[in-house]
Design a protein around this motif. Sequence first.
Motif, PDB file in Angstrom:
ATOM      1  N   ALA A  49     -20.721  22.374  23.451  1.00 52.24           N
ATOM      2  CA  ALA A  49     -20.839  21.785  22.115  1.00 52.24           C
ATOM      3  C   ALA A  49     -19.682  22.206  21.225  1.00 52.24           C
ATOM      4  CB  ALA A  49     -22.174  22.205  21.484  1.00 52.24           C
ATOM      5  N   ARG A  53     -16.401  19.623  19.577  1.00 52.00           N
ATOM      6  CA  ARG A  53     -16.026  19.502  18.165  1.00 52.00           C
ATOM      7  C   ARG A  53     -14.688  20.155  17.831  1.00 52.00           C
ATOM      8  NH1 ARG A  53     -20.905  19.421  13.823  1.00 52.00           N
ATOM      9  NH2 ARG A  53     -22.184  17.846  14.866  1.00 52.00           N
ATOM     10  N   ARG A 160     -22.047  24.024  17.767  1.00 52.23           N
ATOM     11  CA  ARG A 160     -21.590  23.097  16.722  1.00 52.23           C
ATOM     12  C   ARG A 160     -21.298  23.838  15.423  1.00 52.23           C
ATOM     13  NH1 ARG A 160     -25.261  19.514  19.539  1.00 52.23           N
ATOM     14  NH2 ARG A 160     -27.061  20.365  18.423  1.00 52.23           N
ATOM     15  N   SER A 164     -17.595  24.268  13.186  1.00 49.28           N
ATOM     16  CA  SER A 164     -17.452  23.494  11.947  1.00 49.28           C
ATOM     17  C   SER A 164     -17.871  24.222  10.677  1.00 49.28           C
ATOM     18  CB  SER A 164     -18.271  22.204  12.060  1.00 49.28           C
ATOM     19  OG  SER A 164     -19.640  22.491  12.315  1.00 49.28           O
TER      20      SER A 164
END
Length: 359
Positions: A49, A53, A160, A164
């Motif tokens: 994951a 990203r 994730r 981010s």
Amino acid sequence: MLRLGFVVNPIAGMGGRVGLKGTDGLFEEARDRGAEPRAPDRAGEAIAAFLDRAPESVIVTAGAPMGADVIRAAGGDPTVVYRPDGDELSETTAADTRAAVEAFLDEGVDLICFVGGDGTAVDVATVLDRRGGETPMLGVPAGVKIYSAVFGVTPADAGRVAASFDDVERREVNDIDEEAYRQGEVRTELKAVVPVPVTRAVQSGKQLARGTVETLASGYARDIEDDRTYVFGPGGTVGAIEAELGIDASPLGVDVWRGGSLLARDADESTIRSTMGEPATVVVSPIGGQGFVFGRGNHQLSPAVLERAAEIDVVASDEKLDALDVLRVDVDDEDLAASLRGWMEVRTGRFTTRLVKVV
């Protein structure tokens, strides 16, 4: 460009399904009982994951089995800055985790992501505190005990978030006395307060719900079917039901009961599957403050157990549900997880139920 430090405690969580309630100092016993590693798979979910990203990020890690192998399997190209003395699971130690984190900090990482449970969180936080405590940390949940407020809700969520995040807040690292836990007593201790990425995908710390469950317990006990097997999960709410039935329950374990007889007390996954019979109902209550129904503290209720159950009954007081926005599941089977998500009826009293969303 984000620089991520990534370390895996490869034996984290192995004691869960075999009923040890932890793996600290019990790796050999867990393996003798047939336990399989779960941390590497969960690490793989998280790093996949993350790479989805943030594919251009720099990842520094420890050698196999503490990170590099998982990252390469997910398609990443890590920089190995620490190598444990051995390459077997049993040869890795908490000292290796701490040494890896030291090496990550020397490399100037922006975030340390670790795979494990509360014990691993304490190891990471100890080094961060000694080195000034400014680098944030984020946990990928893989241990049996998850009482700290530094973990992603699921491994993929942690990945994730790591890719981010744009802000942090200070949160608690707690640990639990495993010996007391195995005797049915929860003793947590605040070990550190550390910076953690802030999003809704990072779980809150465990909160203790207040309020009576007597009417819930008496109502559920009244509706018991003698020809059905009941698999009672851990926790005080389910324990109140067992007490109403006169069961000598294991407060933090899983019990199997049918027709007035306790078939197994504090059972591991294998014992549950061999004694549950048909039809069978699994009875669980969400963790207060977190909302987890499966995947925290009840790993004995594995996908194989849940798939054999004819019914899953979730029970909780209104006071507990009032403090939760949703219920959560974190199981090592995506098809099962998908089948559990949606709206679930939760029994809250003698006659009352509430619909609560499961995510």
